[in-house]
Design a protein around this motif. Sequence first.
Motif, PDB file in Angstrom:
ATOM      1  N   CYS A 188      21.942  55.083  51.325  1.00 27.03           N
ATOM      2  CA  CYS A 188      22.949  55.105  51.987  1.00 27.03           C
ATOM      3  C   CYS A 188      24.333  54.664  51.025  1.00 27.03           C
ATOM      4  N   GLU A 244      36.864  56.576  54.510  1.00 26.63           N
ATOM      5  CA  GLU A 244      35.219  56.575  53.888  1.00 26.63           C
ATOM      6  C   GLU A 244      34.747  55.239  54.378  1.00 26.63           C
ATOM      7  N   MET A 304      27.945  55.845  61.482  1.00 21.89           N
ATOM      8  CA  MET A 304      27.511  56.661  62.410  1.00 21.89           C
ATOM      9  C   MET A 304      25.924  55.854  62.354  1.00 21.89           C
ATOM     10  N   ALA A 305      25.419  56.136  60.790  1.00 20.18           N
ATOM     11  CA  ALA A 305      24.152  56.302  60.789  1.00 20.18           C
ATOM     12  C   ALA A 305      23.723  54.885  60.568  1.00 20.18           C
ATOM     13  N   MET A 306      24.405  53.765  60.459  1.00 16.45           N
ATOM     14  CA  MET A 306      23.781  52.839  61.039  1.00 16.45           C
ATOM     15  C   MET A 306      23.716  51.984  62.662  1.00 16.45           C
ATOM     16  N   VAL A 348      28.608  69.326  57.695  1.00 17.51           N
ATOM     17  CA  VAL A 348      28.941  68.176  57.938  1.00 17.51           C
ATOM     18  C   VAL A 348      29.564  68.911  58.607  1.00 17.51           C
ATOM     19  N   ILE A 386      30.266  68.060  52.164  1.00 15.50           N
ATOM     20  CA  ILE A 386      29.967  66.730  52.822  1.00 15.50           C
ATOM     21  C   ILE A 386      28.198  67.856  53.721  1.00 15.50           C
ATOM     22  N   LEU A 437      26.519  57.542  50.493  1.00 15.40           N
ATOM     23  CA  LEU A 437      27.598  57.547  52.135  1.00 15.40           C
ATOM     24  C   LEU A 437      28.209  56.577  52.746  1.00 15.40           C
ATOM     25  N   ARG A 438      28.213  55.469  51.968  1.00 12.58           N
ATOM     26  CA  ARG A 438      29.314  54.030  52.219  1.00 12.58           C
ATOM     27  C   ARG A 438      30.234  54.945  51.407  1.00 12.58           C
ATOM     28  N   PHE A 494      22.727  65.148  52.260  1.00 17.50           N
ATOM     29  CA  PHE A 494      21.759  63.575  52.643  1.00 17.50           C
ATOM     30  C   PHE A 494      20.923  64.320  53.725  1.00 17.50           C
ATOM     31  N   ARG A 532      37.803  61.955  58.310  1.00 17.78           N
ATOM     32  CA  ARG A 532      37.362  60.750  58.215  1.00 17.78           C
ATOM     33  C   ARG A 532      37.447  59.893  57.313  1.00 17.78           C
ATOM     34  N   ARG A 555      18.115  57.416  61.759  1.00 21.74           N
ATOM     35  CA  ARG A 555      19.562  58.259  61.677  1.00 21.74           C
ATOM     36  C   ARG A 555      20.099  58.159  59.836  1.00 21.74           C
ATOM     37  N   GLY A 599      35.532  61.841  54.861  1.00 22.13           N
ATOM     38  CA  GLY A 599      34.906  62.811  55.144  1.00 22.13           C
ATOM     39  C   GLY A 599      34.222  63.103  56.436  1.00 22.13           C
ATOM     40  N   PRO A 600      33.317  63.381  57.301  1.00 23.67           N
ATOM     41  CA  PRO A 600      33.810  65.108  57.046  1.00 23.67           C
ATOM     42  C   PRO A 600      35.179  65.351  57.249  1.00 23.67           C
ATOM     43  N   PRO A 625      19.944  58.345  56.236  1.00 27.87           N
ATOM     44  CA  PRO A 625      19.428  59.681  54.607  1.00 27.87           C
ATOM     45  C   PRO A 625      18.112  58.647  54.308  1.00 27.87           C
ATOM     46  N   LYS A 640      21.892  52.881  68.892  1.00 27.22           N
ATOM     47  CA  LYS A 640      22.487  52.932  69.604  1.00 27.22           C
ATOM     48  C   LYS A 640      21.172  54.045  70.168  1.00 27.22           C
ATOM     49  N   LEU A 656      30.720  57.723  57.582  1.00 25.74           N
ATOM     50  CA  LEU A 656      29.376  58.540  58.397  1.00 25.74           C
ATOM     51  C   LEU A 656      27.882  57.696  57.953  1.00 25.74           C
ATOM     52  N   ALA A 665      27.427  63.649  63.167  1.00 28.58           N
ATOM     53  CA  ALA A 665      27.314  62.470  62.459  1.00 28.58           C
ATOM     54  C   ALA A 665      26.267  62.974  61.197  1.00 28.58           C
TER      55      ALA A 665
END
Lengths: 120, 360
Positions: A63, A77, A83-85, B254, B85, A66-67, B310, A75, B283, A71-72, B285, A88, A80, B259
């Motif tokens: 994580c 920094e 989105m992962a956190m 990706v 990525i 990822l933080r 990831f 996008r 969601r 990108g991708p 990794p 929903k 992603l 996502a």
Amino acid sequence: MINLLRHFAILSPQRIPAPLRMARNRYLRHWTIHRAWLLFRRQQREAREKTWMRQYQSMNRACEELRLTSGPGTREEGYLFRMAMEKKGVYGLKGVPIEYARAQTETPARTPWDHEWKRD
Amino acid sequence: MMSAAPGRGAAALLRGSQRVCLQCTRSSTPLLLLRTTTPTTTSLLHPRRTFAAEAVPSPIPEQPTTTSQPPPPPSPGPGPSPYHIKSALILTRPPLLTRLPTPFESSFYLYQKRLNERLVAPFRKDYYFKQDTAHDLEWRIKIKERHGVPAKDIGRYNPRGRMAWNDEVLVGSTASSPSTLTEVLLKDAEVRVSEDGELIAPEEIVPVEKPMPRRTEADDKDDKTRLDRKLDETLYLVVKHGRTGKWGFPMEQVTTEEALHHTAKRALQEAAGVNMNAWIVGRVPVAHRVVAPEVEPETKKLVRRGDKIFYLKGRIMAGQADLSGNTQGLTEFRWLTQREMKKVLPEEVWESVKGMVELR
């Protein structure tokens, strides 16, 4: 219909066995077995906790990476990561599939695995 | 000595991220220092270590080509990002069976059962069996065979007799083994008296159906593509890339619209088909791997972009992988336990995913 008198007769102190009495060597053996059991439980628990810590650390490092990733594409920094956190759809009736509630058993089912499952 | 490490960490953090998150920009310096002393610093120093405890920071080792370290030159300005990525899915089949008890565990349970039999109130037969019914007759036959002891699974031992003190099992006894217990319980479950209360002849007794063995056909044949092998361990799906001949996980790049979990789902479908009842756990990794980009030392020009991979975790509940028509050039797939996976995977891949494997 239970005969109440018989019921209480069986549970009377005369029918209930006396507490265990052990001689010295026997008690030492009992104590050793008890300590061995506690040690066994402790080893099991520590192995389990170690696994959880290892998995948590792995997720934590992923994580963090990822933080700090942009990108991708164009996008910014941390996109992603956000989105992962997102949570929903995680809670609620459809959050976890019902098949996931299968408990482990001692022996397998007649057909251990459904290889022929097809998505309709 | 400790003052050097946080400074370096803070510098790396600021260099790596021009835009720090809102919380950090609002907070004052002490919080920033606190943040940098967290595992980020130690993981910078030791990319392969899975724990973060260290009293004295050691010098930075020489950088291998593959590392989990966020490298220094990610230019956030114009120009292509130095990384692809990617999102990969580690699809796992959870264990279907419980762990086999160790010999110590089984003997301990037998010991406790016998101690319990020494302490409990007597069995109340009248409560469970009405006098002179077929069930009562059957009970009488069976209790006689057990020498008057109601408990079925404590072996040859009478907790109420003259030898009640002799409740310890001798070395080499099989009385506590799970297979013996299963046999005894199955034998006991046979019907011995008909509904009319007549004794069934020994040759006419219907044996009780046995539970399935824990070892399956796939285990005997060592067929690693089947999902009904190694039922008491977690299995992981690994696939072989035809071009490189290396084993890995289903992986995809990706796209801007996706996502990580969308890509992981797509990667699985493109690699192994749709006929799997699979579910991606969360969601977030569970592991990652960074392949550093190749840069020309003099001109600082990017030769080849690196990878940030990831890994997400998935669970399969039914179905089977099918590589026919995959778009990733995969030739083989296997369902492997963690030990087998360790032998098969390239070392750098194993080092990056070993943090997420289960206990068994």
